[in-house]
Design an enzyme around this catalytic site. Structure first.
Site, PDB file in Angstrom:
ATOM      1  N   GLU A 108       0.834  -1.201   0.000  1.00 24.57           N
ATOM      2  CA  GLU A 108       0.000   0.000   0.000  1.00 24.57           C
ATOM      3  C   GLU A 108       0.870   1.253   0.000  1.00 24.57           C
ATOM      4  OE1 GLU A 108      -3.897   1.631   2.513  1.00 24.57           O
ATOM      5  OE2 GLU A 108      -2.614   0.073   3.361  1.00 24.57           O
ATOM      6  N   LYS A 136      -9.152   3.368  -2.754  1.00 23.03           N
ATOM      7  CA  LYS A 136      -9.535   2.577  -1.580  1.00 23.03           C
ATOM      8  C   LYS A 136     -10.939   2.967  -1.141  1.00 23.03           C
ATOM      9  CE  LYS A 136      -7.494   1.014   2.826  1.00 23.03           C
ATOM     10  NZ  LYS A 136      -6.338   1.161   3.742  1.00 23.03           N
ATOM     11  N   CYS A 189      -5.731  -3.338   1.831  1.00 19.87           N
ATOM     12  CA  CYS A 189      -5.529  -3.478   3.274  1.00 19.87           C
ATOM     13  C   CYS A 189      -6.818  -3.646   4.064  1.00 19.87           C
ATOM     14  CB  CYS A 189      -4.715  -2.306   3.810  1.00 19.87           C
ATOM     15  SG  CYS A 189      -3.956  -2.629   5.430  1.00 19.87           S
ATOM     16  N   PRO A 193      21.813   2.568  29.191  1.00 18.18           N
ATOM     17  CA  PRO A 193      22.041   2.437  30.634  1.00 18.18           C
ATOM     18  C   PRO A 193      21.596   1.034  31.061  1.00 18.18           C
ATOM     19  CG  PRO A 193      20.888   4.485  30.112  1.00 18.18           C
ATOM     20  CD  PRO A 193      20.841   3.636  28.888  1.00 18.18           C
ATOM     21  N   LEU A 194      22.544   0.190  31.421  1.00 18.88           N
ATOM     22  CA  LEU A 194      22.267  -1.214  31.742  1.00 18.88           C
ATOM     23  C   LEU A 194      22.282  -1.390  33.256  1.00 18.88           C
ATOM     24  CD1 LEU A 194      21.831  -4.111  30.666  1.00 18.88           C
ATOM     25  CD2 LEU A 194      24.321  -4.357  30.582  1.00 18.88           C
ATOM     26  N   SER A 195      21.097  -1.593  33.826  1.00 15.26           N
ATOM     27  CA  SER A 195      20.969  -1.615  35.287  1.00 15.26           C
ATOM     28  C   SER A 195      21.150  -3.002  35.887  1.00 15.26           C
ATOM     29  CB  SER A 195      19.593  -1.083  35.692  1.00 15.26           C
ATOM     30  OG  SER A 195      18.575  -1.993  35.285  1.00 15.26           O
ATOM     31  N   GLY A 196      21.098  -4.038  35.054  1.00 12.68           N
ATOM     32  CA  GLY A 196      21.126  -5.395  35.576  1.00 12.68           C
ATOM     33  C   GLY A 196      19.744  -5.944  35.879  1.00 12.68           C
ATOM     34  N   GLY A 197      18.677  -5.183  35.520  1.00  9.34           N
ATOM     35  CA  GLY A 197      17.305  -5.651  35.685  1.00  9.34           C
ATOM     36  C   GLY A 197      16.764  -6.247  34.400  1.00  9.34           C
ATOM     37  N   SER A 255      16.170  -3.475  31.064  1.00  2.00           N
ATOM     38  CA  SER A 255      17.371  -3.048  30.343  1.00  2.00           C
ATOM     39  C   SER A 255      18.131  -4.253  29.790  1.00  2.00           C
ATOM     40  CB  SER A 255      18.279  -2.203  31.242  1.00  2.00           C
ATOM     41  OG  SER A 255      18.742  -2.944  32.355  1.00  2.00           O
TER      42      SER A 255
END
Length: 707
Positions: A45, A114, A175, A355-359, A362
């Site tokens: 489309e 359409k 669609c 930002p990698l927090s360990g949770g 992330s």
């Protein structure tokens, strides 16, 4: 005899307003279709301008450039001797329509507008287009002079008609028309149309693929026919990922299946089908034939061209196949990763910063980037020169070839653990180990100096020093001290994203990734302008429950053993002081509800259209085994109170990959006020009244569910 036809459909990674790129991808798909023997080619489309142009559809430039691209297509040798079906906006009598332009050998056969527009959820087609409301009506459309010069035609048919070739009859759907209760293919099929085509701009939602496939197969199951579906794929420039799944179906069976997630910009699906299979299938459906004898006929555009060859008795037809669906975990692994790749290569940035927090959240985001790296390496290994060219441009090395996903990850992905005095050794270790296993360039830093400086400025000016609750402070002080940490992390994330490559002697900046999940956004359990404020967020439309399952999937399939301790740890923001070195704060305790409950609230609020009272009425039955009506009332009130207090945060929510139909995303999917009367006085009184009524009947059995 002329009984087998070969048709092609495709999934194209078009980009809004990228007319050069869109033209190149359309031409490539036509060339591939012809090479594979197809005599008809269907595209997605609005493929010429890209589906996601939004308010750019108002601009005359968009119409002009679309016709300029159409002229290039008409002139191209690649489009000769094949019926080409392309999508673009067309203005007729000063009304803008979403159209299919079908042409053959420099002649436009039909412009089909359409008739049923998509206008729910993420779709706003009625904002830009008008549906063609005159069924089976065709008028003459005066072509722009640039097209007249190519085709030699002054006017062409415009409206609701079908194409009659030498050997069959084709009809178009666009669609949403497939999803409507009165789909055009129903009447077209009764009028003898044997091949239905559908050009789509259908985006990915978790667990949606089976619905689309069932729709296509059911379109021909009742009364026979061939159904050919094309779809957009990739990131078109916003929050949606269009997930391909081009397919060809006949008589209710899938004949050919395209990929749902892929880094290939052009994917062409070709199938050879026997028209006699359609005719014999229809011949024995007496109810269909009775209805067909009464149907009003469509205008037929005669086409001096055949989709079959005169001598095709030895041409084999394709056999039905079983559709292979991805699990939700695989969808999370692949969809957001493809979306990130499109965003990265089209934004001209050098990579991502997380930002990698360990949770869990992330870590799931990091795993999605790692999945992207795996897909890139696989695509390069399989000979995708376009992906290789993008990689070399991103890493600024014309000789580089990614062969190992961890090594490539180190080039384009920087992770950072931002510790404070409230962070535990456990989360530090988890983040460090996960970064090592996926190969990201990892940074450890401590934000305490910055936090103390900011709080110190406040104390110096105001003469008072805020304290955490555990040290005797009020709830307001406690929250403010948490917010300072969160917001400093956002500032540092952007600083390091801009300058970390510079410090390492590498060119380019990084896109900051957010990692707030859909449930946290729904509740508002995030700090405005904290690390949830980023450039893009691949998990912002995914529930905590699904992310946990995804983490388990990655642990098992990517051998990321670091995830084992991450998935077993309770979710925590780590913004309050530790107790004897251990985390004392958990997300669910802070929110006053579980993530499982949040998902239920979210689906009822958005998908079931339930306000506080309706939600209470539904939940007293859903949760009757675990909660009393008064407990349900308390939970519902708490949710709506927190939702309404925090709704303003959705106005600044980071653009996130759309994956769930209960997303609270404020841009265009979930349009609500952001200033509520959070007491909900009338609604809550209605709930209280029902609770009293139910409690007054205590001892009397409630009506049982009826099977």
């Amino acid at each position: 005899m002329g009984r087998t036809v070969t048709v092609a459909t495709c999934a194209l990674n078009q980009w809004a307003l990228d007319f050069d790129g869109n033209l190149a991808r359309i031409l490539k798909s036509i060339e591939i279709a012809k090479y594979k023997g197809a005599r008809y080619r269907l595209g997605p489309e609005l493929e010429i301008c890209g589906y996601g142009c939004s308010d750019h559809y108002y601009e005359s430039d968009t119409l002009l450039h679309s016709f300029e691209v159409l002229a290039k297509l008409l002139e191209s040798p690649a489009t000769q001797d094949i019926i080409c079906d392309v999508g673009m906006p067309v203005m007729c009598r000063n009304v803008r329509y979403n159209c299919r332009v079908i042409f053959l050998n420099k002649k436009i056969l039909l412009i089909r507008p359409k008739m049923i527009l998509a206008n729910t959820g993420n779709y706003r087609e009625l904002r830009w287009f008008t549906p063609w409301s005159r069924a089976r009506f065709v008028e003459e459309y005066f072509l722009p002079r640039m097209i007249q010069e190519v085709t030699g035609q002054e006017t062409v048919p415009f409206g609701d008609a079908v194409l009659a070739t030498k050997d069959t009859c084709l009809g178009s759907e666009i669609c949403e028309e497939l999803w409507a209760p009165n789909s055009p293919h129903i009447e077209m099929g009764l009028d003898g149309v044997e091949i239905f085509t559908n050009s789509s701009g259908s985006h990915h939602v978790l667990r949606k693929a089976h619905t689309r496939v069932n729709m296509v197969n059911s379109a021909t199951a009742k009364s026979g026919g061939i159904y050919v579906l094309a779809n957009q794929k990739g990131c078109d420039g916003d929050r949606l990922y269009y997930d391909g799944c081009a397919m060809i179906s006949m008589n209710g069976d899938t004949i050919a299946q395209g990929s749902q997630f892929s880094l290939n910009d052009v994917e062409v699906l070709v199938a050879t089908l026997d028209l006699e299979d359609v005719r014999s299938y229809r011949a024995e459906i007496s109810c269909r034939n009775l209805e067909a004898s009464k149907v009003n006929s469509y205008s037929r555009i005669k086409v001096n061209f055949a989709l079959s060859c005169s001598d095709d008795i030895c041409v084999p037809a394709c056999e039905p196949i079983q559709w292979r669906y991805h699990s939700p975990e695989e969808e999370i692994c692949l969809g957001p990763a493809c979306w990130l790749w499109d965003y990265l290569r089209r934004s001209n940035q050098a990579g991502f910063f997380l930002p990698l927090s360990g949770g869990i959240d992330s870590s799931a985001t990091a795993c999605i980037v790692y999945s992207m790296c795996r897909q890139v390496c696989l695509a390069v290994k399989n000979g995708n020169q376009g992906v290789l060219a993008d990689v070399r441009r991103i890493v600024n090395d014309e000789t580089y070839t990614p062969e190992d996903s961890q090594e490539f990850c180190g080039h384009i992905f920087t992770t950072c653990y931002m510790a404070s005095e409230n962070s535990s050794q456990d989360t530090y270790n988890r983040a460090k180990l996960l970064a090592e296993q996926i190969g990201s360039y990892h940074i450890n830093l401590n934000i305490d100096v910055a936090v103390k400086a900011i709080v110190g400025i406040f104390s110096m000016v105001m003469g008072r020093s805020p304290q955490f609750r555990v040290h005797g402070g009020s709830s307001r002080e406690n929250l403010a001290l948490q917010n300072v940490q969160a917001r400093i992390r956002m500032v540092l994330a952007y600083l390091f994203a801009q300058l970390s490559h510079w410090a390492r002697g590498m060119p380019g900046g990084l896109l900051v990734l957010g990692s707030a999940n859909v449930d946290e956004s729904l509740h508002g359990y995030l700090t405005k302008y904290d690390c949830s404020s980023a450039d893009i967020n691949p998990v912002g439309g995914i529930s905590k429950t699904d992310l946990r399952s995804f983490i388990q999937y990655c642990m098992e399939n990517f051998q990321l053993t670091a995830l084992r301790s991450i998935i077993s740890a309770p979710p925590t923001a780590e913004l309050e002081p530790l107790a004897d070195g251990q985390v004392s704060q958990t997300d669910e305790e802070d929110m006053g509800m579980t993530y499982t409950e949040l998902s239920v609230y979210g689906k009822l609020r958005k998908m079931a259209k339930a306000g506080p009272y309706s939600m209470f009425c539904k939940l007293i039955n859903m949760w009757k085994e675990i909660c009393t009506p008064r407990e349900v009332a308390s939970k519902v009130k708490h949710f709506f109170r927190m939702y309404s207090i925090n709704r303003h945060k959705m106005t600044t929510l980071t653009p996130a990959y759309h994956a769930e139909n209960y997303s609270p995303e404020d841009n265009r999917f979930d349009l609500r006020p952001f200033l509520y009367n959070s007491t909900w006085s009338w609604q809550f009184r209605s709930i209280d009244k029902q609770v009293s009524n139910l409690e007054s009947k205590e001892g009397k059995p409630l009506p049982e569910d009826v099977d």
